[in-house]
Write an enzyme that holds these catalytic residues in place. Structure first.
Site, PDB file in Angstrom:
ATOM      1  CE1 TYR A  35       2.946  25.492  38.048  1.00  0.00           C
ATOM      2  CE2 TYR A  35       2.082  25.259  36.155  1.00  0.00           C
ATOM      3  CZ  TYR A  35       2.929  25.629  37.456  1.00  0.00           C
ATOM      4  OH  TYR A  35       3.442  26.647  36.622  1.00  0.00           O
ATOM      5  CE  LYS A  92       2.375  28.454  40.231  1.00  0.00           C
ATOM      6  NZ  LYS A  92       3.787  29.219  41.099  1.00  0.00           N
TER       7      LYS A  92
END
Length: 267
Positions: free
Chosen positions: A154, A158
């Site tokens: 994750y 990002k």
């Protein structure tokens, strides 16, 4: 900057059935934009579109599937519409160390959080440039500014979105099209619940003053996009956290994160 509204122009908002995505849709509708709302099939997406009126179109799509993403330009064109604003908001996270990860889940995250952003920008930005008008808002996270042990994929996804959008913004200079990245801190959307981090648990790691409501984040993002800002981090505490995340030496930061992140407790 935001393009002027027009009858055949819409804002395409992904992940629009709830949370920040729904609030993006409401913010843009309040400013007079027509909407193409995208999320996985379900009653919530149609309910949001119905609530926002006849200029809001529900386009159920599983963005983790490349073949479904590929249908969006044709479906929007069939409505007689063109995308003037693209909001890549849809995303997911997994929780836990890589040694315990499910490969299929990790790759689904990459499809949704990374590939879908690249795919939709590649499909819709050329039309914006040809028309000389448009705006892109890609949603990252405060976690984009540094590694996230316990949510490694994750955090890396990002970071990709942040880097990609910086480059895209530079490429678009002089075209009439703008690009910005939203990097929120913790938001009360139930996002954490989906990966096993209830809000009350997350607040033990992230104090209450850092948390924001989705409508506040969405308004700050659209205002920031309209003002031509490159990176939008809602809330002073989160801006400080982003700076610390970016500037603290990794040998200092990572052991701290490894001790406090809920995702590391499964190891």
């Amino acid at each position: 900057m935001l393009p002027a509204t027009r009858n055949t122009g819409v804002a395409l908002v992904t992940g629009a059935s709830k949370g920040i995505g729904e609030q993006f849709a409401r913010q843009l509708a309040s400013r007079g934009y027509g909407l193409a709302l995208v999320a996985r099939p379900g009653d919530q997406l149609h309910a949001v579109a119905g609530d926002l009126g006849p200029t809001a179109h529900a386009l159920p799509t599983d963005l983790s599937r490349p073949q479904e993403r590929a249908t969006l330009p044709e479906r929007i064109a069939a409505l007689g519409l063109e995308v003037d604003i693209l909001v890549n908001n849809a995303g997911m996270s997994n929780l836990g160390p890589v040694a315990h990860a499910d490969p299929a889940d990790e790759l689904t995250l990459v499809e949704l959080d990374v590939a879908a952003v690249v795919d939709l920008c590649s499909r819709f930005v050329p039309g914006m440039v040809a028309r000389g008008r448009g705006a892109v808002l890609n949603v990252a996270s405060v976690g984009a500014f540094g590694p996230v042990p316990g949510q490694a994929t994750y955090g890396a996804a990002k970071a990709f979105v942040l880097s990609y959008t910086h480059a895209l913004r530079q490429e678009l200079r002089g075209t009439g099209v703008s690009a910005a990245t939203l990097c929120p801190g913790p938001v009360r959307t139930g996002f954490g619940e989906q990966v096993g981090i209830p809000d009350d648990e997350a607040e033990k790691m992230l104090p209450p003053f850092m948390w924001r409501q989705p409508e506040t984040v969405a308004k700050a993002a659209i205002d920031g996009l309209a003002a031509g800002r490159a990176v939008i981090v809602p809330g002073t505490p989160n801006r400080i956290a982003a700076a610390l995340n970016h500037l603290t030496p990794r040998r200092v930061l990572l052991p701290i994160l490894g001790r406090v992140h809920p995702g590391m407790r499964t190891s």
